[in-house]
Design an enzyme around this catalytic site. Sequence first.
Site, PDB file in Angstrom:
ATOM      1  N   LEU A  12      39.297  -0.403  -9.301  1.00 16.94           N
ATOM      2  CA  LEU A  12      40.022  -0.933 -10.461  1.00 16.94           C
ATOM      3  C   LEU A  12      39.467  -0.361 -11.764  1.00 16.94           C
ATOM      4  O   LEU A  12      39.947  -0.679 -12.846  1.00 16.94           O
ATOM      5  CB  LEU A  12      39.910  -2.456 -10.486  1.00 16.94           C
TER       6      LEU A  12
ATOM      7  N   THR B 157      29.818   4.921  -7.734  1.00 15.98           N
ATOM      8  CA  THR B 157      29.878   3.741  -6.877  1.00 15.98           C
ATOM      9  C   THR B 157      29.509   4.123  -5.444  1.00 15.98           C
ATOM     10  O   THR B 157      29.059   5.260  -5.191  1.00 15.98           O
ATOM     11  CB  THR B 157      31.246   3.026  -7.025  1.00 15.98           C
TER      12      THR B 157
ATOM     13  N   LYS C   7      25.152   5.858  -5.397  1.00 15.90           N
ATOM     14  CA  LYS C   7      24.317   5.400  -6.516  1.00 15.90           C
ATOM     15  C   LYS C   7      22.860   5.869  -6.409  1.00 15.90           C
ATOM     16  O   LYS C   7      22.171   5.966  -7.424  1.00 15.90           O
ATOM     17  CB  LYS C   7      24.343   3.871  -6.601  1.00 15.90           C
TER      18      LYS C   7
ATOM     19  N   ASN D  65      24.362   3.973 -11.839  1.00 11.56           N
ATOM     20  CA  ASN D  65      25.819   3.779 -11.729  1.00 11.56           C
ATOM     21  C   ASN D  65      26.569   4.372 -12.916  1.00 11.56           C
ATOM     22  O   ASN D  65      27.795   4.315 -12.961  1.00 11.56           O
ATOM     23  CB  ASN D  65      26.164   2.285 -11.568  1.00 11.56           C
TER      24      ASN D  65
ATOM     25  N   ASP E 287      24.557  -2.382 -13.888  1.00 12.26           N
ATOM     26  CA  ASP E 287      24.932  -3.514 -13.036  1.00 12.26           C
ATOM     27  C   ASP E 287      24.206  -4.815 -13.435  1.00 12.26           C
ATOM     28  O   ASP E 287      24.829  -5.876 -13.545  1.00 12.26           O
ATOM     29  CB  ASP E 287      24.640  -3.200 -11.561  1.00 12.26           C
TER      30      ASP E 287
ATOM     31  N   GLY F  89      21.107  -3.250  -3.327  1.00 13.69           N
ATOM     32  CA  GLY F  89      21.064  -2.629  -4.648  1.00 13.69           C
ATOM     33  C   GLY F  89      21.461  -3.574  -5.767  1.00 13.69           C
ATOM     34  O   GLY F  89      20.823  -3.590  -6.833  1.00 13.69           O
TER      35      GLY F  89
ATOM     36  N   ILE G  83      28.798 -12.312  -6.916  1.00 12.89           N
ATOM     37  CA  ILE G  83      29.211 -11.059  -7.563  1.00 12.89           C
ATOM     38  C   ILE G  83      30.527 -10.542  -6.974  1.00 12.89           C
ATOM     39  O   ILE G  83      31.089  -9.567  -7.445  1.00 12.89           O
ATOM     40  CB  ILE G  83      28.096  -9.981  -7.531  1.00 12.89           C
TER      41      ILE G  83
ATOM     42  N   TYR H 205      34.537 -10.681  -6.349  1.00  6.00           N
ATOM     43  CA  TYR H 205      35.707 -11.242  -7.059  1.00  6.00           C
ATOM     44  C   TYR H 205      36.988 -11.122  -6.250  1.00  6.00           C
ATOM     45  O   TYR H 205      38.048 -11.520  -6.706  1.00  6.00           O
ATOM     46  CB  TYR H 205      35.835 -10.649  -8.471  1.00  6.00           C
TER      47      TYR H 205
ATOM     48  N   GLY I 216      32.544 -12.728  -9.606  1.00  4.14           N
ATOM     49  CA  GLY I 216      31.997 -11.445 -10.041  1.00  4.14           C
ATOM     50  C   GLY I 216      32.884 -10.626 -10.967  1.00  4.14           C
ATOM     51  O   GLY I 216      32.521  -9.500 -11.331  1.00  4.14           O
TER      52      GLY I 216
HETATM   53  P1  ATR Z   1      24.498  -3.500  -2.323  1.00  4.94           P
HETATM   54  O1  ATR Z   1      23.692  -2.265  -2.492  1.00  4.94           O
HETATM   55  O2  ATR Z   1      25.960  -3.305  -2.587  1.00  4.94           O
HETATM   56  O3  ATR Z   1      23.942  -4.661  -3.053  1.00  4.94           O
HETATM   57  P2  ATR Z   1      23.573  -3.453   0.402  1.00  4.94           P
HETATM   58  O4  ATR Z   1      22.482  -2.530   0.010  1.00  4.94           O
HETATM   59  O5  ATR Z   1      24.455  -3.054   1.500  1.00  4.94           O
HETATM   60  O6  ATR Z   1      24.503  -3.867  -0.791  1.00  4.94           O
HETATM   61  O7  ATR Z   1      22.854  -4.842   0.705  1.00  4.94           O
HETATM   62  C1  ATR Z   1      23.488  -5.795   1.391  1.00  4.94           C
HETATM   63  C2  ATR Z   1      22.688  -7.116   1.320  1.00  4.94           C
HETATM   64  O8  ATR Z   1      23.525  -8.079   1.959  1.00  4.94           O
HETATM   65  C3  ATR Z   1      21.375  -7.108   2.085  1.00  4.94           C
HETATM   66  O9  ATR Z   1      20.488  -8.024   1.490  1.00  4.94           O
HETATM   67  C4  ATR Z   1      21.806  -7.608   3.460  1.00  4.94           C
HETATM   68  O10 ATR Z   1      20.807  -8.298   4.159  1.00  4.94           O
HETATM   69  P3  ATR Z   1      19.775  -7.574   5.193  1.00  4.94           P
HETATM   70  O11 ATR Z   1      18.770  -6.840   4.337  1.00  4.94           O
HETATM   71  O12 ATR Z   1      19.187  -8.704   5.927  1.00  4.94           O
HETATM   72  O13 ATR Z   1      20.620  -6.651   6.025  1.00  4.94           O
HETATM   73  C5  ATR Z   1      22.857  -8.628   3.061  1.00  4.94           C
HETATM   74  N1  ATR Z   1      23.800  -8.899   4.141  1.00  4.94           N
HETATM   75  C6  ATR Z   1      24.745  -8.076   4.657  1.00  4.94           C
HETATM   76  N2  ATR Z   1      25.451  -8.699   5.634  1.00  4.94           N
HETATM   77  C7  ATR Z   1      24.914  -9.949   5.734  1.00  4.94           C
HETATM   78  C8  ATR Z   1      25.181 -11.090   6.558  1.00  4.94           C
HETATM   79  N3  ATR Z   1      26.162 -11.070   7.473  1.00  4.94           N
HETATM   80  N4  ATR Z   1      24.440 -12.200   6.374  1.00  4.94           N
HETATM   81  C9  ATR Z   1      23.451 -12.234   5.454  1.00  4.94           C
HETATM   82  N5  ATR Z   1      23.141 -11.202   4.643  1.00  4.94           N
HETATM   83  C10 ATR Z   1      23.860 -10.072   4.774  1.00  4.94           C
END
Ligand code: ATR
Length: 265
Positions: free
Chosen positions: A14, A60, A64, A85, A100, A125, A205, A207, A228
């Site tokens: 978006l 994105t 990143k 970002n 962010d 992240g 975060i 939306y 978010g």
């Molecule tokens: P971003 O960079 O977009 O913030 P990411 O790096 O993919 O996303 O991080 C995802 C976060 O969501 C991590 O903290 C992950 O937890 P783990 O480190 O335990 O994997 C969490 N996460 C993803 N799926 C999850 C789920 N089903 N239940 C709980 N936490 C989840």
Amino acid sequence: MNFAVIGHPIRHSLSPVMHHANFQALNREDTYCALNIDPKHFHHIKDIITEKRLDGFNVTIPYKIDIMKYCDEIDEAAQMIGAVNTVHIKNRKWYGYNTDGLGYLMSIESLLDDDMHILILGAGGASRAISYTLMHSHHVTVANRSLYRIKDWPFKVQSMTYNELSDLSQFDLVINTTPVGMTGFADQTMIQCDKLNKSCIVSDIIYTPEKTALLKQAELNKLKIINGLGMFVMQGAKSFEIWTGVRANKEAMTRAVQTALKGRK
Ligand code: ATR
């Protein structure tokens, strides 16, 4: 001036709609497009961007972190967050930023008091960006399924697993940064909102959907909720301000995103 967002996939972004609304509101003739960069072409990113004669771009998923090695300079916050970002191109040099955390802060600033106890769910992240931004004036606790990601962060916050989270009533603000609750992901919650203090604010975060299971549960418990959308708009507004030094029209940006989301329903 010319801008873009790079990612893969990028079709549903978006950002172009949001930035065009801002340019229009400010009577500017800037451009902003979405560039889908196939991972097998990412090593050509310098040439791809140079050819487009961009003044700046957003980054994105999934680039990143990868974009950092192409930047000539990276601002301190982005280094601590470990991701970029926003890239500002000046005299052919690439300057990396991360908007962010600041975007989240700006979206909730009017509700924050000093020294709040903040619980952040997730350690990816987005969590790292928000943790780093909020830790300067608040007490931040990060909860995650495991703690191995957090131990490599170059700054210290309190951390624990969900199982170790005992007293939820101590928190003034809860922020979900995991994809749990996002359209297409499990509709569950990591915490029980009835254990939170009545004055606690619950934010997500995400939306899409507008209200995740966490926000619905918080609302049922009469807690203040915030999704978010504000963070998304504010991180974009901040990028525009870095590129141009001009204040963004956040209201126009918010309206454009809301309208686009309604059209998708
Ligand atoms: P971003 O960079 O977009 O913030 P990411 O790096 O993919 O996303 O991080 C995802 C976060 O969501 C991590 O903290 C992950 O937890 P783990 O480190 O335990 O994997 C969490 N996460 C993803 N799926 C999850 C789920 N089903 N239940 C709980 N936490 C989840």
